[in-house]
Design a protein around this motif. Sequence first.
Motif, PDB file in Angstrom:
ATOM      1  N   HIS A  41      -6.844 -44.321  28.366  1.00  0.00           N
ATOM      2  CA  HIS A  41      -6.490 -42.926  27.557  1.00  0.00           C
ATOM      3  C   HIS A  41      -6.338 -42.033  28.899  1.00  0.00           C
ATOM      4  CE1 HIS A  41      -6.525 -39.212  25.364  1.00  0.00           C
ATOM      5  NE2 HIS A  41      -6.189 -40.247  23.842  1.00  0.00           N
ATOM      6  N   GLU A  42      -5.472 -40.700  28.419  1.00  0.00           N
ATOM      7  CA  GLU A  42      -5.388 -40.129  30.038  1.00  0.00           C
ATOM      8  C   GLU A  42      -6.235 -39.203  29.642  1.00  0.00           C
ATOM      9  OE1 GLU A  42      -2.907 -36.302  27.635  1.00  0.00           O
ATOM     10  OE2 GLU A  42      -1.268 -38.498  28.002  1.00  0.00           O
ATOM     11  N   PRO A  43      -6.895 -38.774  30.957  1.00  0.00           N
ATOM     12  CA  PRO A  43      -7.538 -37.320  31.499  1.00  0.00           C
ATOM     13  C   PRO A  43      -7.943 -35.909  30.059  1.00  0.00           C
ATOM     14  CG  PRO A  43      -7.503 -38.179  32.747  1.00  0.00           C
ATOM     15  CD  PRO A  43      -5.955 -38.853  32.036  1.00  0.00           C
ATOM     16  N   LEU A  44      -8.788 -35.836  29.423  1.00  0.00           N
ATOM     17  CA  LEU A  44      -8.958 -35.206  28.370  1.00  0.00           C
ATOM     18  C   LEU A  44     -10.264 -35.028  28.747  1.00  0.00           C
ATOM     19  CD1 LEU A  44      -7.812 -34.094  25.667  1.00  0.00           C
ATOM     20  CD2 LEU A  44      -9.371 -35.975  24.931  1.00  0.00           C
ATOM     21  N   LEU A  45      -9.821 -33.217  28.211  1.00  0.00           N
ATOM     22  CA  LEU A  45     -11.252 -32.236  27.435  1.00  0.00           C
ATOM     23  C   LEU A  45     -11.432 -32.011  26.621  1.00  0.00           C
ATOM     24  CD1 LEU A  45     -14.117 -31.011  28.573  1.00  0.00           C
ATOM     25  CD2 LEU A  45     -12.945 -29.650  29.594  1.00  0.00           C
ATOM     26  N   GLY A  46     -12.509 -31.796  26.144  1.00  0.00           N
ATOM     27  CA  GLY A  46     -11.808 -31.224  24.316  1.00  0.00           C
ATOM     28  C   GLY A  46     -13.029 -30.354  23.770  1.00  0.00           C
ATOM     29  N   ILE A  47     -12.691 -29.286  23.009  1.00  0.00           N
ATOM     30  CA  ILE A  47     -14.189 -29.035  22.430  1.00  0.00           C
ATOM     31  C   ILE A  47     -14.800 -29.402  21.243  1.00  0.00           C
ATOM     32  CG2 ILE A  47     -15.469 -26.130  21.514  1.00  0.00           C
ATOM     33  CD1 ILE A  47     -12.523 -25.151  23.438  1.00  0.00           C
ATOM     34  N   LEU A  48     -15.983 -29.999  20.920  1.00  0.00           N
ATOM     35  CA  LEU A  48     -16.128 -30.857  19.776  1.00  0.00           C
ATOM     36  C   LEU A  48     -16.334 -29.725  18.496  1.00  0.00           C
ATOM     37  CD1 LEU A  48     -19.233 -32.565  21.194  1.00  0.00           C
ATOM     38  CD2 LEU A  48     -17.383 -34.113  20.164  1.00  0.00           C
ATOM     39  N   SER A  49     -16.646 -30.302  17.517  1.00  0.00           N
ATOM     40  CA  SER A  49     -15.829 -29.259  15.761  1.00  0.00           C
ATOM     41  C   SER A  49     -17.453 -29.931  15.652  1.00  0.00           C
ATOM     42  CB  SER A  49     -15.462 -29.259  15.487  1.00  0.00           C
ATOM     43  OG  SER A  49     -14.029 -28.450  15.523  1.00  0.00           O
ATOM     44  N   ALA A  50     -18.443 -29.308  14.921  1.00  0.00           N
ATOM     45  CA  ALA A  50     -19.041 -29.906  14.084  1.00  0.00           C
ATOM     46  C   ALA A  50     -18.457 -31.687  13.045  1.00  0.00           C
ATOM     47  CB  ALA A  50     -20.041 -28.888  12.874  1.00  0.00           C
ATOM     48  N   GLY A  51     -19.769 -32.053  13.003  1.00  0.00           N
ATOM     49  CA  GLY A  51     -19.063 -34.103  12.564  1.00  0.00           C
ATOM     50  C   GLY A  51     -19.359 -35.280  13.342  1.00  0.00           C
ATOM     51  N   GLU A  52     -18.740 -35.963  12.684  1.00  0.00           N
ATOM     52  CA  GLU A  52     -18.967 -37.561  12.927  1.00  0.00           C
ATOM     53  C   GLU A  52     -18.335 -38.076  14.367  1.00  0.00           C
ATOM     54  OE1 GLU A  52     -19.684 -39.575   8.961  1.00  0.00           O
ATOM     55  OE2 GLU A  52     -18.353 -39.952   9.762  1.00  0.00           O
ATOM     56  N   VAL A  53     -18.794 -38.222  15.092  1.00  0.00           N
ATOM     57  CA  VAL A  53     -18.615 -38.973  16.715  1.00  0.00           C
ATOM     58  C   VAL A  53     -18.287 -40.590  16.036  1.00  0.00           C
ATOM     59  CG1 VAL A  53     -19.055 -40.123  18.977  1.00  0.00           C
ATOM     60  CG2 VAL A  53     -19.748 -37.347  18.117  1.00  0.00           C
ATOM     61  N   ARG A  54     -17.646 -41.436  15.900  1.00  0.00           N
ATOM     62  CA  ARG A  54     -17.708 -42.818  15.567  1.00  0.00           C
ATOM     63  C   ARG A  54     -17.670 -43.827  16.810  1.00  0.00           C
ATOM     64  NH1 ARG A  54     -14.914 -40.780  11.485  1.00  0.00           N
ATOM     65  NH2 ARG A  54     -13.319 -41.699  12.251  1.00  0.00           N
ATOM     66  N   ILE A  55     -18.496 -44.602  17.172  1.00  0.00           N
ATOM     67  CA  ILE A  55     -18.410 -45.481  17.956  1.00  0.00           C
ATOM     68  C   ILE A  55     -18.023 -47.050  18.202  1.00  0.00           C
ATOM     69  CG2 ILE A  55     -19.569 -45.983  20.279  1.00  0.00           C
ATOM     70  CD1 ILE A  55     -21.390 -43.297  20.289  1.00  0.00           C
ATOM     71  N   THR A  56     -17.006 -47.396  18.099  1.00  0.00           N
ATOM     72  CA  THR A  56     -17.054 -48.915  18.364  1.00  0.00           C
ATOM     73  C   THR A  56     -17.905 -49.740  19.462  1.00  0.00           C
ATOM     74  OG1 THR A  56     -14.874 -48.858  15.901  1.00  0.00           O
ATOM     75  CG2 THR A  56     -15.089 -50.616  17.146  1.00  0.00           C
ATOM     76  N   PRO A  57     -18.681 -50.454  19.052  1.00  0.00           N
ATOM     77  CA  PRO A  57     -19.064 -50.838  20.361  1.00  0.00           C
ATOM     78  C   PRO A  57     -18.242 -52.263  20.594  1.00  0.00           C
ATOM     79  CG  PRO A  57     -20.632 -50.652  19.241  1.00  0.00           C
ATOM     80  CD  PRO A  57     -19.121 -50.252  18.372  1.00  0.00           C
ATOM     81  N   THR A  58     -18.421 -53.036  21.785  1.00  0.00           N
ATOM     82  CA  THR A  58     -17.993 -54.093  22.132  1.00  0.00           C
ATOM     83  C   THR A  58     -18.607 -55.160  21.621  1.00  0.00           C
ATOM     84  OG1 THR A  58     -18.958 -54.744  23.938  1.00  0.00           O
ATOM     85  CG2 THR A  58     -16.665 -52.987  24.685  1.00  0.00           C
ATOM     86  N   GLU A  59     -19.460 -55.050  21.418  1.00  0.00           N
ATOM     87  CA  GLU A  59     -19.698 -56.324  20.036  1.00  0.00           C
ATOM     88  C   GLU A  59     -20.661 -55.026  19.172  1.00  0.00           C
ATOM     89  OE1 GLU A  59     -22.074 -58.931  22.399  1.00  0.00           O
ATOM     90  OE2 GLU A  59     -20.881 -59.415  23.736  1.00  0.00           O
ATOM     91  N   GLY A  60     -21.206 -55.677  17.824  1.00  0.00           N
ATOM     92  CA  GLY A  60     -21.733 -54.902  16.527  1.00  0.00           C
ATOM     93  C   GLY A  60     -21.511 -53.911  16.283  1.00  0.00           C
ATOM     94  N   ALA A  61     -21.589 -53.298  15.070  1.00  0.00           N
ATOM     95  CA  ALA A  61     -21.370 -52.879  13.624  1.00  0.00           C
ATOM     96  C   ALA A  61     -20.745 -51.112  14.277  1.00  0.00           C
ATOM     97  CB  ALA A  61     -22.666 -53.020  12.766  1.00  0.00           C
ATOM     98  N   VAL A  62     -20.136 -50.768  13.543  1.00  0.00           N
ATOM     99  CA  VAL A  62     -20.084 -49.017  13.709  1.00  0.00           C
ATOM    100  C   VAL A  62     -21.646 -48.101  14.192  1.00  0.00           C
ATOM    101  CG1 VAL A  62     -18.530 -46.651  13.735  1.00  0.00           C
ATOM    102  CG2 VAL A  62     -17.433 -49.046  13.406  1.00  0.00           C
ATOM    103  N   ILE A  63     -21.330 -47.464  15.471  1.00  0.00           N
ATOM    104  CA  ILE A  63     -22.252 -46.219  15.785  1.00  0.00           C
ATOM    105  C   ILE A  63     -21.731 -44.958  15.057  1.00  0.00           C
ATOM    106  CG2 ILE A  63     -24.338 -45.563  17.070  1.00  0.00           C
ATOM    107  CD1 ILE A  63     -23.697 -48.142  18.804  1.00  0.00           C
ATOM    108  N   VAL A  64     -22.743 -44.681  13.835  1.00  0.00           N
ATOM    109  CA  VAL A  64     -22.199 -43.002  14.130  1.00  0.00           C
ATOM    110  C   VAL A  64     -23.258 -42.240  14.306  1.00  0.00           C
ATOM    111  CG1 VAL A  64     -21.645 -41.873  12.137  1.00  0.00           C
ATOM    112  CG2 VAL A  64     -21.055 -43.487  11.306  1.00  0.00           C
TER     113      VAL A  64
END
Length: 86
Positions: free
Chosen positions: A38-61
């Motif tokens: 992904h290209e470099p980015l700086l963004g402001i978060l809104s309240a909500g979920e961050v979903r992480i798909t690890p290289t191994e294992g289930a999605v982390i929220v």
Amino acid sequence: MAELTVSVVSADREVWSGRAKQIVARTTEGEIGILPGHEPLLGILSAGEVRITPTEGAVIVAQAEDGFLSVENDTVTIVAGAAALA
């Protein structure tokens, strides 16, 4: 296979860190997906979920609010005033 190095931190502690295939987060501009290369980015978060798909294992929220998301060289840093695993 390319991977992301991810760190999710709140004001007082590290919530999660590790290697991931994908990140999805809510910003003030809308929901954004981050993949390796992904290209470099700086963004402001809104309240909500961050979903992480690890290289191994289930999605982390995590719930995050009041912070920012930074992407550079396959490194994703999410800094939030308040964040916790859901």
